[in-house]
Design a protein around this motif. Sequence first.
Motif, PDB file in Angstrom:
ATOM      1  N   SER A  54       0.830  -1.208   0.000  1.00  0.00           N
ATOM      2  CA  SER A  54       0.000   0.000   0.000  1.00  0.00           C
ATOM      3  C   SER A  54       0.863   1.257   0.000  1.00  0.00           C
ATOM      4  CB  SER A  54      -0.922   0.009   1.220  1.00  0.00           C
ATOM      5  OG  SER A  54      -0.157   0.206   2.397  1.00  0.00           O
TER       6      SER A  54
ATOM      7  N   GLU B  32     -10.478   2.057  -1.686  1.00  0.00           N
ATOM      8  CA  GLU B  32     -11.244   1.171  -0.811  1.00  0.00           C
ATOM      9  C   GLU B  32     -12.629   1.769  -0.535  1.00  0.00           C
ATOM     10  OE1 GLU B  32      -9.481   0.465   3.000  1.00  0.00           O
ATOM     11  OE2 GLU B  32     -10.953  -1.080   3.524  1.00  0.00           O
ATOM     12  N   LEU B  57      -5.729  -4.081   0.701  1.00  0.00           N
ATOM     13  CA  LEU B  57      -5.611  -4.937   1.895  1.00  0.00           C
ATOM     14  C   LEU B  57      -4.355  -4.583   2.692  1.00  0.00           C
ATOM     15  CD1 LEU B  57      -6.630  -8.471   0.569  1.00  0.00           C
ATOM     16  CD2 LEU B  57      -7.870  -7.060   2.195  1.00  0.00           C
ATOM     17  N   SER B  58      -3.307  -4.210   1.977  1.00  0.00           N
ATOM     18  CA  SER B  58      -2.044  -3.924   2.655  1.00  0.00           C
ATOM     19  C   SER B  58      -2.138  -2.708   3.572  1.00  0.00           C
ATOM     20  CB  SER B  58      -0.924  -3.702   1.631  1.00  0.00           C
ATOM     21  OG  SER B  58      -0.722  -4.867   0.896  1.00  0.00           O
ATOM     22  N   SER B  60      -4.353  -2.199   5.672  1.00  0.00           N
ATOM     23  CA  SER B  60      -4.894  -2.564   6.979  1.00  0.00           C
ATOM     24  C   SER B  60      -4.416  -3.922   7.485  1.00  0.00           C
ATOM     25  CB  SER B  60      -6.433  -2.546   6.925  1.00  0.00           C
ATOM     26  OG  SER B  60      -6.887  -3.297   5.843  1.00  0.00           O
ATOM     27  N   LEU B  61      -3.457  -4.519   6.794  1.00  0.00           N
ATOM     28  CA  LEU B  61      -2.950  -5.818   7.246  1.00  0.00           C
ATOM     29  C   LEU B  61      -2.374  -5.722   8.654  1.00  0.00           C
ATOM     30  CD1 LEU B  61      -1.018  -7.517   4.308  1.00  0.00           C
ATOM     31  CD2 LEU B  61      -3.036  -8.369   5.484  1.00  0.00           C
ATOM     32  N   ALA B  66      -8.380  -6.011   7.628  1.00  0.00           N
ATOM     33  CA  ALA B  66      -8.253  -6.649   6.307  1.00  0.00           C
ATOM     34  C   ALA B  66      -9.209  -7.832   6.195  1.00  0.00           C
ATOM     35  CB  ALA B  66      -6.814  -7.097   6.070  1.00  0.00           C
ATOM     36  N   ILE B  70     -11.180  -9.671   2.997  1.00  0.00           N
ATOM     37  CA  ILE B  70     -10.640 -10.963   2.535  1.00  0.00           C
ATOM     38  C   ILE B  70     -11.746 -11.920   2.060  1.00  0.00           C
ATOM     39  CG2 ILE B  70      -9.431 -13.068   3.319  1.00  0.00           C
ATOM     40  CD1 ILE B  70      -7.526 -11.238   4.877  1.00  0.00           C
ATOM     41  N   TRP B 100      -0.706 -12.742   7.899  1.00  0.00           N
ATOM     42  CA  TRP B 100      -1.846 -13.323   7.186  1.00  0.00           C
ATOM     43  C   TRP B 100      -2.574 -14.357   8.034  1.00  0.00           C
ATOM     44  CZ3 TRP B 100      -4.451 -12.046   2.818  1.00  0.00           C
ATOM     45  CH2 TRP B 100      -3.921 -10.984   2.091  1.00  0.00           C
ATOM     46  N   GLU B 103      -4.915 -12.345  10.128  1.00  0.00           N
ATOM     47  CA  GLU B 103      -6.097 -11.863   9.407  1.00  0.00           C
ATOM     48  C   GLU B 103      -7.043 -13.016   9.061  1.00  0.00           C
ATOM     49  OE1 GLU B 103      -7.042  -8.893   9.076  1.00  0.00           O
ATOM     50  OE2 GLU B 103      -5.243  -7.707   9.457  1.00  0.00           O
TER      51      GLU B 103
END
Lengths: 121, 241
Positions: A54, B32, B57-58, B60-61, B66, B70, B100, B103
């Motif tokens: 991001s 988003e 997604l990145s 808020s990973l 995220a 997902i 991951w 998440e």
Amino acid sequence: MSDIIGYENRLFLAKVISHGVNTDEISLERVEEMKQEVAEISHKLVAIKADDFSSNFEIKHHVRTGIEMINLGLEHGSQKDITKATRLLNKNHLVKFFQIGNSLKKESRHEISSSEEIFLS
Amino acid sequence: MPIEEAELVFQGYPTNKQLEIISATRDPRKREELYYFVPDCTELIQLSSTEDVLQILSTSLGTGYASILIPCLSSDQFEEMMDIVIWKNGELDQKSLDIWLFELSLCDDEDLSRFLHRIDIGILASMLRGRFEINSEFLALMIESGTIDPSSKEIQFKDDRSKHILDAVWAADENLFTRLLYEVFELDKEELTSEFDASLEKAKEERDQRVEVRDRQMGIQVTEEQILQTVDLKKLDLKDR
């Protein structure tokens, strides 16, 4: 390719391209191919190296790294001879220069272990 | 323009126009927001490029947010994303695996089990190794006989997320659960360590093949191998004529 020339007009790569286009040694078709090659290298580099997808800053950093490595490889491969470099650009995919630049960087990192990993960290 | 009005305008566009607007919005946070302009963004997400969604997604990973988006991913998108994010420089990246896993553990069981089938078992084992223990002298026997499941008192979890993942694996496929335990605990160590290595190697090969196929479809000829390859600087292989 104007983006690359504009991006950093002091780069050897940019000088060679300008020279090649001005002297008709590099065709506009080859310029288009090189744009595509730079885009492909950047794309792969981002996919392999990025931690935060991001972050535009990080993505730009990897794109810049790709161009800097190509530039470094071209400088090394041509011994900074602009005429030879023009010929090399016409005959080789830019990934070849990227690999040379990357290898040089890795080698220098081995030699100067204390140096910061500026490029491919 | 008030948000309600913007939503109505956006919803009035055909899907391809909505995707065009989304794709032209380069700031991932703003992009988003556009997905939330429609009541259910699943279709829009699944029609978007994986890279574009990954960028969102990145942002808020690791925060847990995220996991809201997902479940909207298609299984193919998820697999493509895993092929990008959990590999760094051709190696499995533990930090990404951990994020991951966190998440994924927040997704509901149905979504989780859909995605778990798209992760290689060797990778799944890497995600979970060290996150739970089985307190039994007869570990191998218990696993072999299938007398253990995530609710067994012998299993001690170090965190909730690994329990949730194991619950989902169990609910999705009991055989997968057993195979996973074998991998996690490296039973018959000598044999299984090499099996595990081979399994990871196979996972990597399969992943590399998928990446190459996708790249070719996008017109990308440069390979990951070429990017990582170094050359002999004393023997440059450059065409000059």
